[in-house]
Design a protein around this motif. Structure first.
Motif, PDB file in Angstrom:
ATOM      1  N   GLN A 308       0.805  -1.213   0.000  1.00 47.49           N
ATOM      2  CA  GLN A 308       0.000   0.000   0.000  1.00 47.49           C
ATOM      3  C   GLN A 308       0.845   1.274   0.000  1.00 47.49           C
ATOM      4  OE1 GLN A 308      -2.919  -1.314   3.346  1.00 47.49           O
ATOM      5  NE2 GLN A 308      -4.038   0.174   2.119  1.00 47.49           N
ATOM      6  N   VAL A 309       2.007   1.212   0.665  1.00 46.23           N
ATOM      7  CA  VAL A 309       2.839   2.399   0.813  1.00 46.23           C
ATOM      8  C   VAL A 309       4.310   2.048   0.630  1.00 46.23           C
ATOM      9  CG1 VAL A 309       3.510   4.334   2.317  1.00 46.23           C
ATOM     10  CG2 VAL A 309       1.208   3.375   2.487  1.00 46.23           C
ATOM     11  N   ILE A 332       2.396   2.482  -6.465  1.00 43.25           N
ATOM     12  CA  ILE A 332       2.482   2.477  -5.003  1.00 43.25           C
ATOM     13  C   ILE A 332       2.799   3.900  -4.545  1.00 43.25           C
ATOM     14  CG2 ILE A 332       3.600   1.480  -2.972  1.00 43.25           C
ATOM     15  CD1 ILE A 332       4.494  -0.855  -4.781  1.00 43.25           C
ATOM     16  N   PRO A 333       1.883   4.568  -3.870  1.00 46.17           N
ATOM     17  CA  PRO A 333       2.167   5.918  -3.374  1.00 46.17           C
ATOM     18  C   PRO A 333       3.382   5.921  -2.443  1.00 46.17           C
ATOM     19  CG  PRO A 333      -0.181   5.453  -3.250  1.00 46.17           C
ATOM     20  CD  PRO A 333       0.499   4.151  -3.587  1.00 46.17           C
ATOM     21  N   VAL A 334       4.142   6.998  -2.494  1.00 42.95           N
ATOM     22  CA  VAL A 334       5.409   7.086  -1.768  1.00 42.95           C
ATOM     23  C   VAL A 334       5.314   8.133  -0.666  1.00 42.95           C
ATOM     24  CG1 VAL A 334       7.852   7.717  -1.972  1.00 42.95           C
ATOM     25  CG2 VAL A 334       6.756   6.325  -3.755  1.00 42.95           C
ATOM     26  N   VAL A 335       5.836   7.775   0.495  1.00 42.28           N
ATOM     27  CA  VAL A 335       6.053   8.743   1.569  1.00 42.28           C
ATOM     28  C   VAL A 335       7.561   8.826   1.766  1.00 42.28           C
ATOM     29  CG1 VAL A 335       5.669   9.332   3.990  1.00 42.28           C
ATOM     30  CG2 VAL A 335       3.854   8.191   2.678  1.00 42.28           C
ATOM     31  N   ASN A 373      -9.891   6.095  -0.797  1.00 41.78           N
ATOM     32  CA  ASN A 373     -10.129   6.999  -1.928  1.00 41.78           C
ATOM     33  C   ASN A 373      -8.885   7.821  -2.239  1.00 41.78           C
ATOM     34  OD1 ASN A 373     -12.747   6.090  -2.219  1.00 41.78           O
ATOM     35  ND2 ASN A 373     -13.644   7.751  -1.004  1.00 41.78           N
ATOM     36  N   LYS A 374      -8.245   8.317  -1.196  1.00 42.68           N
ATOM     37  CA  LYS A 374      -7.014   9.073  -1.389  1.00 42.68           C
ATOM     38  C   LYS A 374      -5.924   8.171  -1.977  1.00 42.68           C
ATOM     39  CE  LYS A 374      -5.841  12.711  -0.429  1.00 42.68           C
ATOM     40  NZ  LYS A 374      -5.643  13.939  -1.263  1.00 42.68           N
ATOM     41  N   TRP A 375      -5.826   6.959  -1.478  1.00 41.50           N
ATOM     42  CA  TRP A 375      -4.815   6.006  -1.974  1.00 41.50           C
ATOM     43  C   TRP A 375      -4.995   5.765  -3.473  1.00 41.50           C
ATOM     44  CZ3 TRP A 375      -4.501   1.547  -4.672  1.00 41.50           C
ATOM     45  CH2 TRP A 375      -3.259   0.899  -4.673  1.00 41.50           C
ATOM     46  N   GLU A 376      -6.225   5.511  -3.906  1.00 41.22           N
ATOM     47  CA  GLU A 376      -6.476   5.207  -5.319  1.00 41.22           C
ATOM     48  C   GLU A 376      -6.135   6.395  -6.217  1.00 41.22           C
ATOM     49  OE1 GLU A 376     -10.499   3.887  -5.521  1.00 41.22           O
ATOM     50  OE2 GLU A 376     -10.027   1.872  -4.775  1.00 41.22           O
TER      51      GLU A 376
END
Length: 406
Positions: A308-309, A332-335, A373-376
């Motif tokens: 997920q992250v 894959i969203p990145v932090v 929703n933010k993830w997508e």
């Protein structure tokens, strides 16, 4: 139309691809074949299959035998260190790099280098060792990361004092001198990011420095293969774990960030993927809950399946991070930190988040774990960013244009 001829010189093996340096060299070189006929000099791979593969790709291949390695790394007296700081030897780099006599022989005596439209050298030390004294105006050196910046970054991260810090700081000062004396002789220098270009311009004419960023294979790294987002709570980090900036990032994560994440998201799991993890990291991970250190894996895409992250709390280093481009390509969203995002058109809140404290890194990571929703939205934007701006083909076209500049 006949293609111009290019000589590529690599102070390493082209294959197998085992690190970010080889990844960059391989992808830029094979994509240059569209516009150039290429001859190549490189270190001979140990495996015959890789030798044959390289031979089938390029017009002429010149392998340098491994037994010709001649290391000049001998213990130096303090007096000699001071002397070298003032007058750095040509074939003594700031980090341990072997001088290979056969490389020098090929370039100086066996190959008519003046017959090539351009010469592309990968690695600052390769240019300095073998080509810096040549009177050629068609040599381009892809220095990629600014090594002096990298050394300064690591030295600054260490506690003041002690033998390790002194050694790092000496290497940093030495490399500044070495770059000024040898790398500055190159007609054109390629840097991997604007930050590295700005740093190199301290000792090299800014007009001679160009930027060619890294790319990513968007056909290989896809959301479909990685199946990003299906494993609830899975957070990942990838990289060669023997590389100090990666090691530092994960030690920092386990000590300062992971306990905060577990308090807010008890279901979270962290997977650290990459070869050569150090005992310190393995021992620390074993004391934490829901942390896995995989070591080397055959297919990184399968190892991060469902993530997920991508959490990348880099604090030191130079250049740009391939690992982040690959994560973005897989949706894959990145932090990450400001250091991690350097060199990438990474807009906060668009494909991930940039934060520089344990608390803020935790906040954004948990946010992505809990807000679907933010993830997508960020997942789709991440994939779109790399397909539009970070293909290896586009980076090779940029490099090809630089090679043709008189």
């Amino acid at each position: 139309m006949n293609k111009p001829t290019l000589l590529v010189i690599i102070g390493d093996s082209l294959l197998p691809i085992t690190n970010g340096g080889r990844l960059r060299i391989y992808n830029l070189t094979i994509n240059l074949l569209k516009n150039w006929n290429i001859d190549i000099i490189c270190l001979k791979p140990e495996e015959e299959e890789y030798q044959n593969q390289i031979k089938t790709i390029f017009r002429n291949v010149y392998f340098v035998e491994r037994f010709s390695l001649n290391t000049n790394r001998q213990k130096e007296s303090y007096l000699k260190k001071i002397k070298h700081l003032v007058l750095p030897p040509k074939n003594l780099y700031a980090l341990p790099v072997n001088y290979l006599a056969q490389f020098n022989y090929l370039i100086q005596h066996q190959i008519p280098i003046q017959s090539y439209k351009a010469i592309l050298v990968f690695g600052a030390s390769t240019f300095g060792f073998y080509l810096s004294n040549l009177q050629q105006n068609n040599i381009v050196c892809d220095a990629a990361d600014a090594m002096s910046l990298y050394l300064k970054s690591i030295a600054s991260a260490k506690m003041i004092g002690g033998r390790e810090w002194l050694s790092l700081y000496y290497a940093y000062l030495y490399n500044l001198r070495w770059e000024k004396k040898y790398l500055a002789k190159c007609r054109k220098i390629i840097a991997i990011s604007e930050r590295d270009k700005k740093w190199l311009s301290k000792t090299i004419a800014k007009s001679n420095i160009y930027v060619v960023e890294n790319g990513v294979n968007t056909d290989y790294f896809t959301p479909q293969v990685a199946q990003s987002g299906i494993a609830k709570g899975l957070i990942i980090f990838t990289g060669v774990m023997g590389y100090e900036p990666n090691h530092d990032a994960m030690i920092y994560c386990l000590k300062k960030i992971w306990p905060l994440i577990k308090k807010r998201a008890p279901e979270a799991k962290l997977k650290i993927v990459g070869r050569y993890p150090k005992p310190e990291l393995i021992n620390l991970a074993q004391k934490q809950k829901d942390v896995e250190v995989t070591g080397e894996v055959e297919d990184i895409r399968k190892a991060v399946k469902g993530a997920q992250v991508f959490l990348c709390p880099m604090r030191i280093g130079a250049g740009m991070k391939n690992k982040i481009l690959e994560a973005l390509a897989m949706g894959i969203p990145v932090v990450t930190t400001s250091e991690g995002a350097t060199g990438i058109e990474f807009e906060h809140g668009k494909v991930g988040y940039i934060a520089d404290t344990p608390e803020s890194l935790t906040h954004y990571t948990v946010n992505l774990l809990t807000e679907r929703n933010k993830w997508e939205k960020l997942s789709k934007a991440a994939r779109r960013l790399v397909t539009e701006k970070y293909s290896w083909q586009a980076k090779a076209e940029k490099l090809s244009t630089i090679l043709l500049i008189d």
